[in-house]
Enzyme design. Structure first.
Site, short mmCIF file in Angstrom:
data_model
loop_
_atom_site.label_atom_id
_atom_site.label_comp_id
_atom_site.label_asym_id
_atom_site.label_seq_id
_atom_site.Cartn_x
_atom_site.Cartn_y
_atom_site.Cartn_z
N ARG A 1 50.65 -21.74 -32.45
CA ARG A 1 51.16 -21.02 -33.81
C ARG A 1 50.85 -19.56 -33.61
O ARG A 1 50.05 -19.14 -33.06
CB ARG A 1 50.32 -21.94 -35.04
CG ARG A 1 48.88 -21.45 -35.20
CD ARG A 1 48.48 -20.43 -36.10
NE ARG A 1 47.35 -20.14 -36.47
CZ ARG A 1 46.63 -19.02 -35.56
NH1 ARG A 1 47.27 -18.26 -34.70
NH2 ARG A 1 45.27 -18.76 -35.78
N LYS B 1 50.06 -16.57 -36.52
CA LYS B 1 49.45 -16.29 -37.91
C LYS B 1 50.32 -15.70 -38.68
O LYS B 1 51.04 -14.82 -38.15
CB LYS B 1 48.20 -15.49 -37.74
CG LYS B 1 46.97 -15.81 -38.60
CD LYS B 1 45.99 -14.87 -38.54
CE LYS B 1 44.82 -15.14 -39.22
NZ LYS B 1 44.05 -16.18 -38.85
N LYS C 1 43.16 -10.88 -43.31
CA LYS C 1 42.19 -10.97 -42.37
C LYS C 1 41.44 -9.34 -42.11
O LYS C 1 40.36 -9.05 -42.11
CB LYS C 1 42.27 -11.35 -41.22
CG LYS C 1 41.16 -11.94 -40.32
CD LYS C 1 41.47 -12.92 -39.33
CE LYS C 1 40.20 -13.33 -38.53
NZ LYS C 1 40.33 -14.33 -37.47
N ASP D 1 43.28 -13.66 -32.94
CA ASP D 1 43.90 -15.02 -33.22
C ASP D 1 45.14 -14.87 -34.09
O ASP D 1 45.54 -15.86 -34.24
CB ASP D 1 42.87 -15.95 -33.84
CG ASP D 1 42.76 -15.40 -35.38
OD1 ASP D 1 43.04 -14.18 -35.70
OD2 ASP D 1 42.09 -16.39 -36.38
N GLU E 1 44.21 -16.84 -28.79
CA GLU E 1 42.83 -17.68 -29.11
C GLU E 1 43.24 -18.97 -28.60
O GLU E 1 44.27 -19.49 -29.00
CB GLU E 1 42.57 -17.66 -30.68
CG GLU E 1 41.31 -18.42 -30.66
CD GLU E 1 41.13 -18.88 -32.35
OE1 GLU E 1 39.89 -18.05 -32.91
OE2 GLU E 1 41.50 -19.65 -32.94
N ALA F 1 37.73 -32.62 -36.81
CA ALA F 1 38.32 -31.22 -37.31
C ALA F 1 39.47 -30.98 -38.18
O ALA F 1 39.19 -30.24 -39.16
CB ALA F 1 38.49 -30.09 -36.09
N GLU G 1 37.93 -32.57 -41.38
CA GLU G 1 37.06 -31.50 -42.07
C GLU G 1 37.83 -30.31 -42.91
O GLU G 1 37.41 -29.94 -43.63
CB GLU G 1 36.07 -31.05 -41.22
CG GLU G 1 34.83 -30.37 -41.65
CD GLU G 1 35.13 -28.79 -41.69
OE1 GLU G 1 34.11 -28.04 -42.24
OE2 GLU G 1 36.02 -28.29 -41.16
N HIS G 2 38.82 -29.65 -42.19
CA HIS G 2 39.58 -28.75 -42.59
C HIS G 2 40.27 -28.89 -43.85
O HIS G 2 40.19 -28.13 -44.69
CB HIS G 2 40.75 -28.40 -41.39
CG HIS G 2 41.55 -27.19 -41.97
ND1 HIS G 2 40.99 -25.95 -41.72
CD2 HIS G 2 42.98 -27.18 -42.30
CE1 HIS G 2 42.02 -25.03 -41.97
NE2 HIS G 2 43.06 -25.65 -42.17
P1 GTP Z 1 37.75 -16.81 -37.95
O1 GTP Z 1 37.54 -15.49 -38.61
O2 GTP Z 1 38.01 -17.94 -38.65
O3 GTP Z 1 38.71 -16.47 -36.84
O4 GTP Z 1 36.34 -17.12 -37.07
P2 GTP Z 1 35.80 -16.62 -36.14
O5 GTP Z 1 36.21 -15.15 -35.51
O6 GTP Z 1 34.02 -16.39 -36.37
O7 GTP Z 1 35.98 -17.45 -34.86
P3 GTP Z 1 35.47 -19.10 -34.39
O8 GTP Z 1 35.83 -18.95 -33.13
O9 GTP Z 1 34.24 -19.32 -34.88
O10 GTP Z 1 36.44 -19.90 -35.14
C1 GTP Z 1 37.65 -19.53 -35.09
C2 GTP Z 1 38.72 -20.92 -35.49
O11 GTP Z 1 38.26 -22.27 -35.14
C3 GTP Z 1 38.90 -21.22 -36.92
O12 GTP Z 1 39.92 -20.33 -37.63
C4 GTP Z 1 39.18 -22.67 -37.06
O13 GTP Z 1 40.56 -22.98 -36.49
C5 GTP Z 1 38.45 -23.19 -36.15
N1 GTP Z 1 36.99 -23.66 -36.60
C6 GTP Z 1 35.93 -22.88 -36.53
N2 GTP Z 1 34.84 -23.42 -37.23
C7 GTP Z 1 35.60 -24.55 -37.86
C8 GTP Z 1 34.83 -25.68 -38.69
O14 GTP Z 1 33.73 -25.77 -38.94
N3 GTP Z 1 35.74 -26.48 -38.93
C9 GTP Z 1 36.99 -26.63 -38.43
N4 GTP Z 1 37.75 -27.50 -38.79
N5 GTP Z 1 37.70 -25.69 -37.59
C10 GTP Z 1 36.87 -24.62 -37.35
MG MG Z 2 40.78 -17.87 -36.85
#
Ligand code: GTP
Ligand code: MG
Length: 228
Positions: free
Chosen positions: A68, A70, A78, A97, A164, A176, A179-180
């Site tokens: 996908r 964004k 963001k 991402d 990403e 996931a 949970e989302h």
């Molecule tokens: P973002 O600002 O969201 O991109 O977070 P980040 O820069 O800290 O990156 P991270 O690698 O931790 O997470 C990026 C992506 O992983 C998120 O946009 C989600 O798609 C997924 N993700 C991370 N944590 C979770 C979680 O606790 N639950 C679910 N369902 N998805 C998660």
């Molecule tokens: Mg993200």
């Protein structure tokens, strides 16, 4: 989509210069197209790796791939959250991402197979690795996250594009996605009892991954020695 007249009256009321706005939107559209090309590149690479792996090991490491881009609104929000000025250059520099690929595998070992195969490609740069499988998040979230840079060749040169990559098993993905959905249902935070149940479900998903691996190992042994 609002009608043109609605946009025009909004612009007049809010003192927005329509020409400037339209140029900005064209700038965003042109700036984001490169991410589509990057996704096409990475998808081709993954398809080749999957087919070659199937040829050598007799099974597909990848169950499915989703990608996908964004949407501009998400990118702008963001940038705003990060306290940065909203423009396409900042988006390209600071948001990693914009292009995302999610790869779902059958077994945990396949996740690392794919990671090592991508790492071994000379044109791919691995910028960041977050291993939420070895170090799951407190809520139970598991996945391997990579930020990679991939070159895209255009008529006027080459551009390195961030993508990403999230790699997870089917069980981790199942967890996931639920949970989302739950997370977005509750504006004031998910109730404690649901968080506890989600953590239990994450542990059950982990058990399932272990069990599936044990079964697969037995089938592999049977296939090599069991038939004698
Ligand atoms: P973002 O600002 O969201 O991109 O977070 P980040 O820069 O800290 O990156 P991270 O690698 O931790 O997470 C990026 C992506 O992983 C998120 O946009 C989600 O798609 C997924 N993700 C991370 N944590 C979770 C979680 O606790 N639950 C679910 N369902 N998805 C998660
Ligand atoms: Mg993200």
């Amino acid at each position: 989509m609002e009608s043109f007249n609605q946009i025009k009256s909004y612009a007049a009321e809010n003192n927005v210069n329509l020409d400037k706005l339209s140029n900005e939107l064209i700038g965003w559209k042109n700036g984001l197209i490169i991410y589509r090309f990057a996704l096409e590149e990475i998808n081709t690479k993954l398809k080749i790796l999957n087919e070659e792996f199937q040829f050598i090991h007799n099974h597909n490491p990848i169950e499915h791939i989703k990608s996908r881009i964004k949407d501009p609104k998400g990118i702008m929000l963001k940038l705003q959250r990060k306290g940065l000025e909203i423009n396409i250059d900042n988006a390209k520099k600071h948001i990693h991402d914009i292009a995302g690929v999610r790869i779902t595998c059958s077994f945990v070992s396949n996740i690392y197979d794919i990671y090592h195969m991508l790492k071994g490609q000379s044109d791919i740069k691995i910028i960041k690795v977050k291993d939420y499988i070895k170090n799951p998040k407190p809520n139970g979230y598991k996945s391997l996250h990579l930020i990679i840079k991939i070159p895209v060749f255009l008529s006027n040169g080459v551009e390195e594009v961030s993508v990403e990559v999230q790699i997870r098993t089917i069980a981790m993905d199942f967890w996931a996605s639920l949970e989302h959905k739950i997370y977005y249902k509750f504006d004031d935070g998910v109730p404690e009892h649901l968080l506890v149940e989600l953590k239990e479900a994450a542990d059950a998903a982990h058990e399932l991954d272990l069990k599936m691996k044990r079964i697969k190992d037995r089938v592999d042994i049977y296939q090599t020695v069991g038939k004698d």
